[in-house]
Design an enzyme around this catalytic site. Sequence first.
Site, PDB file in Angstrom:
ATOM      1  N   PHE A  48       1.377  -1.274   0.148  1.00 40.80           N
ATOM      2  CA  PHE A  48       0.066   0.020  -0.055  1.00 40.80           C
ATOM      3  C   PHE A  48       0.745   1.165  -0.009  1.00 40.80           C
ATOM      4  O   PHE A  48       0.485   2.224   0.542  1.00 40.80           O
ATOM      5  CB  PHE A  48      -1.102   0.034   1.215  1.00 40.80           C
ATOM      6  CG  PHE A  48      -1.786  -1.349   1.326  1.00 40.80           C
ATOM      7  CD1 PHE A  48      -2.108  -1.792   0.292  1.00 40.80           C
ATOM      8  CD2 PHE A  48      -1.827  -1.851   2.631  1.00 40.80           C
ATOM      9  CE1 PHE A  48      -3.138  -3.231   0.733  1.00 40.80           C
ATOM     10  CE2 PHE A  48      -1.721  -3.557   2.962  1.00 40.80           C
ATOM     11  CZ  PHE A  48      -3.554  -3.716   1.217  1.00 40.80           C
ATOM     12  N   HIS A  49       1.701   1.339  -1.344  1.00 38.73           N
ATOM     13  CA  HIS A  49       2.092   1.856  -0.972  1.00 38.73           C
ATOM     14  C   HIS A  49       2.525   3.672  -2.430  1.00 38.73           C
ATOM     15  O   HIS A  49       3.903   3.026  -2.613  1.00 38.73           O
ATOM     16  CB  HIS A  49       4.142   1.816  -0.536  1.00 38.73           C
ATOM     17  CG  HIS A  49       4.322   1.489   0.762  1.00 38.73           C
ATOM     18  ND1 HIS A  49       5.105   0.741   1.056  1.00 38.73           N
ATOM     19  CD2 HIS A  49       3.463   1.874   2.210  1.00 38.73           C
ATOM     20  CE1 HIS A  49       5.294   0.589   2.440  1.00 38.73           C
ATOM     21  NE2 HIS A  49       4.262   1.312   2.597  1.00 38.73           N
TER      22      HIS A  49
END
Length: 546
Positions: free
Chosen positions: A471-472
Amino acid sequence: MQLPATCDYLIVGAGSAGCVLANRLSANAEVHVVLVEAGPPDDSWLIRTPAAVGALIKHPRYNWNFQTVPQTHLAGRRIPMPRGKVLGGTSSINGMVYIRGHASDYTEWERAGGQGWGYPDLLPYFLRSERNEAWPSSAFHSTAGPMNVTSIRPHNPLVDRFLEAACSLDFPACEDFNAASMDGFGPRQATIRGGLRESMATAFLRPVRHRRNLTVLTDCFVRRIVIEEGRSAGVELEREGSVHRVGARIETILSAGSFGSPAILMHSGIGNEQFLRTLGIKVHRHAPEVGENLQDHLATSILMRTNSPESYGLSWRALPRAIGTVAEYLLLRRGPLASNVFEAHGFVRSDPGLTLPDLQIIFMPAFRNPSGFPIPLGHGYGINVALLAPRSRGRVMLTGPDPRAQPSIDPNFLGESSDLPPLVHGLKLARRLLYAPAFAPFKSHEVAPGPQAQDDAALEEHVRSSCGTVFHPVGTCRMGGDEMSVVDAQLRVRGIQGLRVADASVFPKQIRGNTNAPVVMVAEKAADMILGRSPPAPVDPRAAGV
Ligand SMILES: Cc1cc2nc3c(=O)[nH]c(=O)nc-3n(C[C@H](O)[C@H](O)[C@H](O)COP(=O)(O)OP(=O)(O)OC[C@H]3O[C@@H](n4cnc5c(N)ncnc54)[C@H](O)[C@@H]3O)c2cc1C
């Protein structure tokens, strides 16, 4: 609350970056700052309790719940892309891990044209934001900033097994991943304060909400930037079904995140001219790189099951402990519920010839239910292997002229085939760690990928069929020195006056680590640039041999 007609600085998005900017810009009582957030206030115990992080990953109220388009190289799967839609933004739903990335990551930013974005220039900004409980006298840390960073103690006993396994494979220990070297294995630090999540809203916004020159608007969706004669004049926003305009006299700052910021730019007529015309959007600036350059950390995992109840998880055997855990948390704000669950990791190289780590090996002292149920049922543990320097590049695009429509998110995972071998190497390493003597007492068995998956082909298949992201997403409004970059080194949108972008979307290149602390640093530096303040003197404790 009545909407203000105008202000001096208007910030779009009260996420990680937006909260920092609201704090720093409103410190000058002479200017009026308006912060606009699409989501609601952050008044939920799920947000405040660190161990409830799993319940937020698909939360219908606090999360945009984006998904990628089907990924060609991941067996056509859509990958979930959670993003916070609440005060604090994604920092209100994230894993709270505090990592800044490798110093060399920022050398690459500088090389990409981000003059003043090298590590020695940026360390003062990391320090400005941080209040670190663990290292009061380290040259790499500060105790004076608003954002509390802590070491999780006590950690789950399995963490000691993981670190023992790493040591048995001759990996170095790393006590502080944000100091001179990030190589090796060790416990992580997290943005937690007194057993409660420290989101960027609690760190930066809450302490200054009383300022009379700061207006915070929640549940207000920004549709577009209003551009008049090549200059941002404010925004058009939607509240309770009606459309309003809020003006900005000095600047508008987009901090709507890696999906929100490029989408708003495109809806405002800043993007690929030809494409915008097909949607009937009036073009103000041909900027073909808006939405391009999307990069994220792809991750694959190994999961083990055990009957031993040491891991976090619900079971009859662990029930008395679970009751004690809840009582301990309610009374003292301590114990497992005050933890972000993922308490240790390591940074390693998939090839000894590499000069920098390319894998993050994240230990999970809990069994991750394949169903996605947020509370671990039963016991187990595992390792998540994240690719730190992906070569694949994707894009975010509009799907139509309606600003409310979800953009098309295509990270193009494994689009570059060279991204696959390091992940396969990481799975093999993860297995060696999980099968090391340190874990023998748990008599566990492997459930994913499973003992039958031994050769490279089987492990590659496992990656393609089950990997996700940590989730970056970054990079969709790339900063650079070249004319094609979306923003310049001052984060000004090229070709439009009075408009900047400051959030994860401006990263020219992905960093080696979790992205919240770097976003906060970007916003700290952006605030200085917006206010016309001279940057602090560069510092590099590594140069002094610290
Ligand atoms: C599940 C998860 C776990 C993570 N774990 C970690 C971790 O442990 N450590 C770490 O360092 N990083 C972690 N991250 C990543 C990190 O939290 C993000 O990189 C960072 O928060 C991004 O900050 P930002 O300011 O760019 O965007 P955001 O924080 O997402 O802020 C954008 C804000 O803009 C608002 N917005 C968007 N569009 C509009 C609009 N049209 N109108 C008004 N408002 C709008 C959004 O609602 C949001 O509040 C995690 C992320 C996720 C999803």
